[in-house]
Design an enzyme around this catalytic site. Structure first.
Site, PDB file in Angstrom:
ATOM      1  CB  THR A   2      -4.177  11.293  -0.311  1.00  0.00           C
ATOM      2  OG1 THR A   2      -4.685  11.696   1.529  1.00  0.00           O
ATOM      3  CG2 THR A   2      -2.682  10.978  -0.420  1.00  0.00           C
ATOM      4  CD1 TRP A  24      -7.914  13.228   4.694  1.00  0.00           C
ATOM      5  CD2 TRP A  24     -10.047  13.302   4.853  1.00  0.00           C
ATOM      6  NE1 TRP A  24      -7.920  11.484   4.934  1.00  0.00           N
ATOM      7  CE2 TRP A  24      -9.695  11.384   4.350  1.00  0.00           C
ATOM      8  CE3 TRP A  24     -11.723  12.783   5.253  1.00  0.00           C
ATOM      9  CZ2 TRP A  24      -9.853   9.784   4.607  1.00  0.00           C
ATOM     10  CZ3 TRP A  24     -11.783  10.879   4.496  1.00  0.00           C
ATOM     11  CH2 TRP A  24     -11.911  10.547   4.817  1.00  0.00           C
ATOM     12  CG  ASN A  39      -8.032  10.988   7.986  1.00  0.00           C
ATOM     13  OD1 ASN A  39      -8.752   9.517   8.091  1.00  0.00           O
ATOM     14  ND2 ASN A  39      -6.812  11.006   7.321  1.00  0.00           N
ATOM     15  CD  GLU A  40      -5.030   9.244   8.726  1.00  0.00           C
ATOM     16  OE1 GLU A  40      -3.676   9.642   8.109  1.00  0.00           O
ATOM     17  OE2 GLU A  40      -4.809   8.369   8.593  1.00  0.00           O
ATOM     18  CD  GLU A  84      -6.915   6.316   5.743  1.00  0.00           C
ATOM     19  OE1 GLU A  84      -7.754   7.171   6.115  1.00  0.00           O
ATOM     20  OE2 GLU A  84      -5.821   5.950   4.999  1.00  0.00           O
TER      21      GLU A  84
END
Length: 825
Positions: free
Chosen positions: A109, A151, A192-193, A277
């Site tokens: 990020t 991630w 993550n995601e 989250e």
């Protein structure tokens, strides 16, 4: 971190903050912005016999983008204070869950976190700072729950495919490192995601059991949808593997979070479901949305945990999400930090509950049956020895009353009341305060709830609110140098924050003794997001965003043929996910080719590389040391290699920013003897008109006012005294900005940390709220940054009309935060 939205993020973020600001103004004026009406009274029976799910806690995320990086380098006193505010029971946010990133050597990020296993089997259980964060959390709260999630990841895993046996082995290796640190991991996830893999979850669950980690629970999904719940419903094997179903932003990403949702499959699983989250809100304006989400996540969707992204905003101001977190701490050299409203909105639940408590469904709901009035959620200890009810009245427009009765074996007696006032959009950040105890009359308690607040009524004791006074913000003074010789192998260098790759201390080669800084990620990682493939290159940043005229230099050593080293300067805005960077680069390859380059942030997934100058020198080859240096003097940029000038150009694109080190690919490069030395800076003392670069309007005392509190606005330049400002340096190197007509100083009321707080006139008093860092922003413009909080002077909503207020706003690089200085005398 999730960023799906129909609008550009900068507009979504401004809209969220402005919505909060307007709500605060409505509360102040009594003018409703919606047709909400306050209930006169809500009767609640807090019944220990009530049905309800098990409460799993409220927590926050360290990771998903290097947001904790600078905290490590804070002076010990302030670092410990910040950690206390985050983790210490009865003091601040009192987090009950700490979720950490399993670093992957790639931007996740706003930064890259170091992997503990760059290549298969080469394990360093001390790599990175998340072990330290977990240890600090446990030291303050032994009962805190630990949760880990990946991630990105090193590229060796599955030849770029995480959902393989390599990925399973990697996770087991990470759990082994946690064990070496004496850390018992309560929860672990997949990626993550990213679309989940049922095979991966099932195989990981079996591997954990086989390796002695059967007590670690598996959280499935971590996507922005509830597909994992449907998968679990339809597959016995997946259902047995996954202990918790988690989804991201179930209360709507970067919104007021007035409504939350989960799927019918999720609610009927018979297993916990979490907002695994949530948040992604400004530290101040996000307090109300977070408070809503903690309550309404259970009321609307039966989610039993809330985890905020991020835990702390301890990253540089040029990064996209630098304004989000429970504590803002982006100046380790000064020790300055700010505890946010969001920390206190979370404390209203965490300081009065514990994971394992039970929700009391019959004592939870919406005040007066109308969600516009606010919400309430009740919790009780498993043995019924204590209970708490948390109320939020954030959308209410008038006071209202609740009456409480206690039943089902829960204790009565004096009830303690704590509250946080979020109704004031500006001014100093509020803290959680204790009110008067409640005493039953005829078995019934009564409490008046004011609008715009979070309240907790409780039988528990031991709560509190820390009251430290942090140091003032200060410049990072040049000259600055670091030989890198004093770090232990594997450590990161002080103040350096990696954006891609991994920069760690390692023994020098090339005949140089001691330690150097080395880029250690050996191959392109498995990326988390998707910037253009040719722009994924390692680099690390450090310094002061206000550095303007300076020379940055470093010795470099190339280890492999075909490699290149870089130094960076005047590093400004970085696009989210490192998809662009405003910066200058000097690059040298092993063949002797060099280039002075400029990168930008325009376009999608593009760094917009521009070659300003290039040439060749004697090939440095590999294994030898060479010196790179970039000098910035106003619009002139000079490149030197081994002390000889190889190029000089004129470019006005970027006027100030951080320094950095980098490579042109994922391979080892060594660095030594970094130095940043000060060049001559123009003297800005004098009298000026200050003109918005976006609108062409002049900074003006509203209506020619001269009294304290007079708003500062933009107005067509008329050469009036109310549009002329005297600039004078303070001993700390900041500038005061004083109106010629008024004799009053440009001021931030109460040193507010609220984005959108208007600037005003104030009697000169030497406070940090009247001191400004005025730094070149390129093309003859400047930014004006408050010393009190690091926010920029900003034309409200980039409007161009006369009378538009000048507010403070987090750094975004827009033209409405850039100013031209027109000297009058």
């Amino acid at each position: 971190m999730h960023h799906a939205t129909g609008l550009p993020d900068r507009h979504v973020r401004r809209l969220a903050a402005l919505t909060a600001l307007l709500m605060g103004l409505a509360l102040l004026t009594g003018r409703a912005l919606s047709p909400a009406y306050a209930a006169t009274s809500t009767a609640i029976t807090v019944d220990g016999a009530s049905a309800g799910r098990t409460f799993d806690g409220v927590g926050a995320i360290s990771g998903g983008g290097g947001n904790t990086r600078l905290l490590v380098d804070y002076p010990a006193t302030q670092r410990n204070q910040i950690l206390d505010y985050l983790f210490k029971p009865g003091y601040g946010a009192a987090l009950q869950i700490l979720k950490v990133e399993i670093g992957g050597d790639v931007n996740s990020t706003d930064g890259s976190e170091i992997s503990f296993e760059h290549t298969k089997g080469d394990i360093d259980c001390d790599a990175g700072y998340e072990w330290w964060a977990m240890e600090q959390a446990k030291a303050r709260n032994p009962g805190i729950k630990l949760f880990a999630l990946a991630w990105g990841a090193p590229g060796w895993i599955g030849n770029g495919d995480f959902y393989t046996q390599d990925g399973i082995d990697y996770m087991i290796d990470w759990l082994g490192c946690a064990k070496q640190h004496g850390l018992s991991i309560d929860y672990i996830g997949g990626r993550n995601e990213k679309t989940y893999s049922a095979w991966f979850y099932q195989t990981l669950k079996s591997a954990m059991a086989a390796n002695g980690y059967a007590s670690t629970k598996l959280v499935g999904g971590d996507e922005t949808v509830w597909n994992i719940a449907t998968g679990m419903k339809n597959s016995t094997a997946l259902y047995n593997a996954v202990d918790v179903a988690g989804a991201h932003y179930p209360c709507t990403y970067q919104s007021a979070m007035t409504t939350c949702s989960s799927s019918a499959d999720a609610q009927s699983l018979g297993k916990p479901i979490w907002a695994s989250e949530n948040g992604s809100e400004n530290a101040e304006t996000g307090a109300a949305p977070v408070a809503r989400a903690i309550n309404r996540g259970y009321l609307d969707a039966k989610m039993s945990a809330y985890i905020n992204w991020p835990m702390v905003a301890s990253d540089y101001q040029n990064l996209y999400f630098h304004d989000q977190g429970l504590v803002t701490a982006n100046q380790p050299w000064s020790g300055a930090y700010s505890v946010s409203r969001t920390a206190w909105s979370i404390a209203q639940t965490t300081q009065f509950t514990s994971p394992g408590w039970k929700y009391l469904d019959t004592a939870s709901g919406y005040l007066g049956g109308d969600r516009a009035n606010g919400s309430y959620v009740s919790y009780a200890a498993p043995d019924k020895s204590a209970w708490s009810t948390v109320y939020e009245t954030l959308d209410a427009t008038a006071s209202q009353t609740v009456t409480l009765n206690v039943a089902g074996g829960l204790p009565g007696g004096a009830l303690h009341v704590w509250s946080t006032d979020l109704s004031q959009p500006g001014g100093a950040t509020p803290r959680m305060l204790r009110g008067s105890d409640l005493t039953a009359v005829g078995g019934t308690y009564s409490l008046t709830l004011e609008p715009g607040r979070v309240y907790t009524v409780t039988t528990t004791t031991g709560q509190g609110a820390g009251t430290t006074t942090p140091p003032a913000r200060n410049r990072l003074v040049m000259p600055y140098s670091d030989s890198f010789a004093g770090y232990g192998t594997g450590q990161e260098a002080r103040y350096f924050a990696s954006m891609n790759g991994a920069f760690q201390a390692a023994p020098c080669t090339g005949g140089r003794s001691g330690q150097c800084l080395r880029q250690t990620a050996p191959m392109k990682p498995i990326i988390w997001w998707a910037p253009a493939s040719n722009d994924i290159q390692p680099y690390t940043l450090m310094g002061d965003v206000g550095w303007s005229n300076y020379t940055v230099g470093s010795d470099v050593l190339l280890e492999k043929s075909g490699s290149s080293a870089e130094i960076l300067g005047r590093v400004g805005t970085q696009s989210k996910f490192s998809t662009g960077l405003n910066a200058y680069h000097l690059r040298l390859s092993d063949t002797g080719s060099w280039a002075l380059l400029k990168t930008g942030t325009t376009g999608t997934n593009s760094w917009n590389w521009t070659t300003l100058a290039s040439g060749s020198v004697t090939a440095p080859g590999t294994g030898t040391w060479h010196k790179l240096a970039l000098t910035f003097q106003d619009s002139t940029i000079t490149a030197k290699i081994d002390g000889s000038t190889v190029g000089a150009v004129t470019d006005t694109s970027y006027g100030a920013g951080l320094a950095g080190l980098g490579t042109a690919g994922y391979y080892p490069v060594q660095y030594s003897n970094l130095s940043v030395t000060h060049e001559s800076v123009p003297d800005l003392s004098g009298t000026y008109k200050i003109i918005s670069a976006g609108s062409g309007k002049a900074l003006t005392a509203s209506n020619g006012g001269t009294s304290d509190g007079t708003p500062v606005v933009q107005k067509t330049d008329a050469n009036s005294g109310s549009q002329q400002w005297k600039l004078a340096y303070t001993s700390a190197g900041y500038l005061t900005v004083t109106g010629v007509t008024s004799g009053k100083a440009l001021d931030v009321n109460a040193a507010s940390t609220w984005p959108g707080a208007g600037l005003q006139l104030g009697t000169s008093n030497g406070s940090v709220s009247q001191q400004w860092l005025i730094a070149p922003a390129g093309s003859g413009t400047y930014t004006i940054e408050s010393r009190s909080n690091g926010y920029k002077a900003d034309v409200y909503k980039a409007q161009t009309t006369d009378g538009t207020p000048i507010d403070q706003w987090f750094t975004n690089g827009s033209t409405n935060q850039r100013w031209k200085l027109v000297k009058v005398s």
